[in-house]
Design a protein around this motif. Structure first.
Motif, PDB file in Angstrom:
ATOM      1  N   VAL A   1       2.899 102.113 -10.662  1.00  0.00           N
ATOM      2  CA  VAL A   1       2.008 101.269 -11.464  1.00  0.00           C
ATOM      3  C   VAL A   1       1.684 101.948 -12.789  1.00  0.00           C
ATOM      4  O   VAL A   1       1.639 101.302 -13.849  1.00  0.00           O
ATOM      5  CB  VAL A   1       0.714 100.948 -10.688  1.00  0.00           C
ATOM      6  CG1 VAL A   1      -0.305 100.236 -11.587  1.00  0.00           C
ATOM      7  CG2 VAL A   1       1.014 100.090  -9.473  1.00  0.00           C
ATOM      8  N   SER A   2       1.484 103.261 -12.743  1.00  0.00           N
ATOM      9  CA  SER A   2       1.190 104.019 -13.957  1.00  0.00           C
ATOM     10  C   SER A   2       2.334 103.917 -14.955  1.00  0.00           C
ATOM     11  O   SER A   2       2.119 103.653 -16.147  1.00  0.00           O
ATOM     12  CB  SER A   2       0.932 105.483 -13.601  1.00  0.00           C
ATOM     13  OG  SER A   2       0.876 106.281 -14.766  1.00  0.00           O
ATOM     14  N   GLY A   3       3.569 104.111 -14.471  1.00  0.00           N
ATOM     15  CA  GLY A   3       4.711 104.044 -15.370  1.00  0.00           C
ATOM     16  C   GLY A   3       4.892 102.659 -15.972  1.00  0.00           C
ATOM     17  O   GLY A   3       5.166 102.521 -17.169  1.00  0.00           O
ATOM     18  N   VAL A   4       4.725 101.620 -15.132  1.00  0.00           N
ATOM     19  CA  VAL A   4       4.859 100.251 -15.631  1.00  0.00           C
ATOM     20  C   VAL A   4       3.791  99.961 -16.677  1.00  0.00           C
ATOM     21  O   VAL A   4       4.049  99.324 -17.706  1.00  0.00           O
ATOM     22  CB  VAL A   4       4.763  99.250 -14.461  1.00  0.00           C
ATOM     23  CG1 VAL A   4       4.655  97.815 -14.991  1.00  0.00           C
ATOM     24  CG2 VAL A   4       5.968  99.381 -13.541  1.00  0.00           C
ATOM     25  N   SER A   5       2.566 100.434 -16.438  1.00  0.00           N
ATOM     26  CA  SER A   5       1.469 100.188 -17.368  1.00  0.00           C
ATOM     27  C   SER A   5       1.733 100.847 -18.719  1.00  0.00           C
ATOM     28  O   SER A   5       1.519 100.237 -19.773  1.00  0.00           O
ATOM     29  CB  SER A   5       0.152 100.706 -16.772  1.00  0.00           C
ATOM     30  OG  SER A   5      -0.931 100.464 -17.640  1.00  0.00           O
TER      31      SER A   5
END
Length: 304
Positions: A267-271
């Motif tokens: 989720v962090s990378g996508v954000s």
């Protein structure tokens, strides 16, 4: 024949029986012979009193100040429009301050700066703070200093009004007009005016919290076409900050406790990636807007 023969004063009203007579009379005293009152379904004697003082009165077909302004301008044939409230907070005797730069042809839009002479009790402390914050945000987003963009005391040419795309129904109409002036490069002058407290018996139609929130939302939403780099960049920065915070948590828990959070890391990378994409989209949109403005200026020079 008066100096303001080609001027019509537009006064949106709702339950202003205590003051509308003085407003209309004051406009006549400074030489404005055409006064149009757009009445927003008053339950008192506003319409009757306005007509007794010589104003032309039309019933508002919808609701909200924004709709009343658009309907009123459509009813006006004069080249210049003076917009003011019907509660005597905008002194009608100061109308020449706004009209003279307009009639002389030096500008197309004049805003009366209420903060130049704000009388005691005219605006609550909460409203004053909100007004300063909104004006500061406008300067940051749109790069123009119009003094008091929420002022309802202003004058403009019919031609400049017709160039604006206005859709606000309520008190966001002033914000939209300021944004449209900045967007289309309409020449604007700011003049000092007095802002007085409402007389006894006159009740405000403004709701500070709800209307203030709508104005801020209007100002921010309009930035996507006038300053897309700010609009998309701010959203992208929010997603980027969220992704960075999640990444920091994942890293800390891994090194401190040996616990992995694959889903949170994903989720962090996508954000972060989504934030970067929004930033790039903002840069490209800003380039398109800049080119569009330049092309519009060229077309206007050719038309002139």
């Amino acid at each position: 024949m008066t100096e303001y023969e080609n001027v019509c004063a537009l006064v949106p009203t709702r339950n202003e029986a205590a003051t509308i007579g003085d407003v209309v009379g004051g406009l006549y005293d400074v030489g404005i012979e055409s006064v149009l009152v757009v009445d927003g379904h008053s339950t008192d004697d506003t319409r009757e009193i306005a007509e007794e003082h010589g104003a032309r009165v039309v019933q508002q077909s919808g609701d909200g100040k924004g709709q009343a302004v658009r309907q009123g301008v459509a009813e006006i044939d004069e080249a210049y429009v003076l917009l003011l409230d019907g509660d005597m907070t905008n002194p009608p005797e100061q109308a020449p301050r706004l009209l003279d730069p307009l009639v002389s042809g030096s500008v197309d839009h004049v805003i009366g700066d209420r903060t130049a002479d704000m009388r005691s009790g005219a605006m609550s402390k909460l409203n004053q703070v909100g007004n300063r914050l909104i004006n500061a945000a406008f300067r940051r987003i749109h790069g123009e200093d119009y003094g008091d963009i929420l002022s309802g005391y202003r004058a403009f040419t019919r031609d400049s009004f017709d160039r604006m795309f206005l859709s606000a129904e309520g008190f966001g109409i002033e914000t939209e007009m300021a944004v449209e002036c900045a967007r289309h490069g309409i020449p604007v002058e700011v003049v000092p005016t007095t802002y007085r407290a409402r007389p006894d018996g006159s009740e405000t139609n403004l709701h500070p919290i709800s209307d203030g929130a709508r104005i801020i939302l209007t100002l921010y939403s309009l930035a996507k076409t006038s300053n897309p780099l700010f609009y998309f960049g701010s959203i992208g920065a929010g997603f980027g900050a969220l992704g960075a915070a999640l990444a920091g948590y994942v890293a800390w828990d891994w090194f401190a406790n040996g616990v992995s959070h694959e889903v949170i890391a994903l989720v962090s990378g996508v954000s972060v990636l989504f934030g970067l994409q929004l930033l790039m989209f903002g840069l490209l949109s800003d380039l398109v807007v800049t080119l569009h403005r330049e092309q519009t200026r060229r077309l206007e020079r050719l038309r002139d």
